[in-house]
Write a protein that holds these residues in place. Structure first.
Motif, short mmCIF file in Angstrom:
data_model
loop_
_atom_site.label_atom_id
_atom_site.label_comp_id
_atom_site.label_asym_id
_atom_site.label_seq_id
_atom_site.Cartn_x
_atom_site.Cartn_y
_atom_site.Cartn_z
N VAL A 25 0.82 -1.14 0.03
CA VAL A 25 -0.10 -0.18 -0.04
C VAL A 25 0.78 1.48 -0.05
N CYS A 26 0.52 2.26 -0.81
CA CYS A 26 1.21 3.51 -0.77
C CYS A 26 0.88 4.35 0.48
N GLU A 27 2.01 4.92 0.83
CA GLU A 27 1.87 5.59 2.18
C GLU A 27 0.71 6.97 1.86
N CYS A 28 0.57 7.27 0.69
CA CYS A 28 -0.37 8.42 0.60
C CYS A 28 -2.09 7.84 0.89
N GLY A 29 -1.93 6.52 0.91
CA GLY A 29 -3.26 6.06 0.95
C GLY A 29 -4.28 5.81 -0.34
N ASP A 30 -3.90 6.17 -1.39
CA ASP A 30 -4.48 5.97 -2.43
C ASP A 30 -4.71 4.70 -3.06
N CYS A 31 -5.65 3.88 -3.21
CA CYS A 31 -5.67 2.52 -3.52
C CYS A 31 -5.06 2.50 -4.96
N ASP A 32 -5.18 3.32 -5.78
CA ASP A 32 -4.89 3.16 -6.94
C ASP A 32 -3.30 3.19 -7.10
N HIS A 33 -2.58 3.67 -6.22
CA HIS A 33 -1.01 3.40 -6.30
C HIS A 33 -0.61 2.07 -5.56
N SER A 34 -1.35 1.30 -5.02
CA SER A 34 -0.95 0.30 -4.38
C SER A 34 -0.48 -1.05 -5.43
N HIS A 35 0.72 -1.78 -5.06
CA HIS A 35 1.09 -2.84 -5.97
C HIS A 35 0.67 -4.11 -5.43
N ASN A 36 0.66 -5.11 -6.46
CA ASN A 36 0.43 -6.27 -6.05
C ASN A 36 1.82 -7.40 -6.55
N VAL A 37 2.23 -7.89 -5.36
CA VAL A 37 3.32 -8.86 -5.63
C VAL A 37 2.87 -10.21 -5.27
N TRP A 38 3.25 -11.02 -6.14
CA TRP A 38 3.12 -12.65 -6.37
C TRP A 38 4.51 -13.03 -6.18
N THR A 69 -3.53 9.67 -29.53
CA THR A 69 -2.22 9.19 -29.03
C THR A 69 -2.43 7.54 -29.03
N LEU A 70 -3.71 7.10 -28.95
CA LEU A 70 -4.03 5.88 -29.01
C LEU A 70 -3.95 5.38 -30.44
N LEU A 71 -4.46 6.37 -31.29
CA LEU A 71 -4.54 5.89 -32.66
C LEU A 71 -3.24 6.08 -33.37
N THR A 72 -2.43 6.96 -33.04
CA THR A 72 -1.38 7.17 -33.56
C THR A 72 0.15 6.27 -33.20
N LYS A 73 -0.03 6.07 -31.63
CA LYS A 73 1.21 5.19 -31.07
C LYS A 73 0.60 3.82 -31.12
N GLY A 74 -0.75 3.74 -30.66
CA GLY A 74 -1.13 2.20 -30.36
C GLY A 74 -1.41 1.93 -29.03
N TYR A 75 -0.76 2.88 -28.08
CA TYR A 75 -0.81 2.66 -26.77
C TYR A 75 -0.71 3.96 -26.17
N VAL A 76 -1.36 4.17 -24.70
CA VAL A 76 -1.45 5.21 -23.88
C VAL A 76 -0.57 4.91 -22.72
N GLU A 77 0.26 5.85 -22.25
CA GLU A 77 1.25 5.62 -21.09
C GLU A 77 0.76 6.31 -20.08
N ARG A 78 0.57 5.24 -18.97
CA ARG A 78 0.24 5.60 -17.50
C ARG A 78 1.39 5.07 -16.68
N GLU A 79 1.31 5.92 -15.52
CA GLU A 79 2.46 5.85 -14.24
C GLU A 79 1.88 5.67 -12.94
N SER A 80 2.38 4.81 -12.11
CA SER A 80 2.19 4.69 -10.67
C SER A 80 3.18 4.98 -9.96
N THR A 81 3.03 5.49 -8.81
CA THR A 81 4.22 5.74 -7.71
C THR A 81 3.63 5.06 -6.55
N LEU A 82 4.62 4.47 -5.99
CA LEU A 82 4.40 4.02 -4.89
C LEU A 82 5.52 4.60 -3.68
N ILE A 83 5.14 5.13 -2.74
CA ILE A 83 5.69 5.86 -1.86
C ILE A 83 5.74 4.78 -0.51
#
Length: 126
Positions: A25-38, A69-83
Motif C-alpha cells: 500500500v502507498c503511504e499516501c493512502g490512494d488504493c490506485d497506487h498500491s502494488h500487487n506482489v506474487w 495518442t492511442l490511434l497514432t502510437k497504439g498505446y497510452v502511457e500511464r504511471e503509478s508511484t509507490l511511496i
C-alpha cells in the motif's frame, strides 16, 4: 530500525502454499497506487511478479488527446508511484525474503512427499 510483524503497509492477501500474494500500500493512502506482489515457486525456480492495476479518470482527462495518442502510437502511457516510509521499505524487503523461503520450502516438501509416495507405491507392487 528493524522490520516489524505485522508489517506496516504490506498486506498478505492469499497464501496458496507454493505462492503468496501481497498488496503493498502507498503511504499516501490512494488504493490506485498500491502494488500487487506474487511470489511463486515454479518448476524452474522462484518468480516474483510485481504489478499495479492502472485506472484512468476518463471523464476528467483530455479524451481527444488520449484517443489521438492511442490511434497514432497504439498505446497510452500511464504511471503509478509507490511511496514507502523507511519502516515500510524494511518490512517489504523482509516479507519478500521470508515469502521466497516459504514457497521454496513448500515446493521442496511437496517434491519429497511425492518421491516418498512414489517409492512406497513401487514397493507395494513388488
Amino acid at each position: 530500525m528493524k522490520s516489524e510483524i505485522p508489517a506496516e503497509g504490506v498486506l498478505l492477501r492469499k497464501d496458496y502454499g507454493d505462492a503468496k500474494v501481497y498488496q503493498i500500500v502507498c503511504e499516501c493512502g490512494d488504493c490506485d497506487h498500491s502494488h500487487n506482489v506474487w511470489v511463486e515457486a515454479e518448476d524452474h525456480g522462484i518468480t516474483v511478479t510485481i504489478y499495479t492495476q492502472q485506472k484512468t479518470k476518463w471523464w476528467q482527462s483530455n479524451r481527444w488527446k488520449i484517443m489521438w495518442t492511442l490511434l497514432t502510437k497504439g498505446y497510452v502511457e500511464r504511471e503509478s508511484t509507490l511511496i514507502m516510509s523507511e519502516q515500510q521499505a524494511l518490512n517489504y524487503a523482509n516479507v519478500l525474503t521470508s515469502a521466497i523461503k516459504d514457497v521454496k520450502k513448500f515446493k521442496q516438501d511437496r517434491k519429497e512427499k511425492s518421491a516418498t509416495a512414489k517409492l512406497a507405491e513401487e514397493q507395494d507392487c513388488v
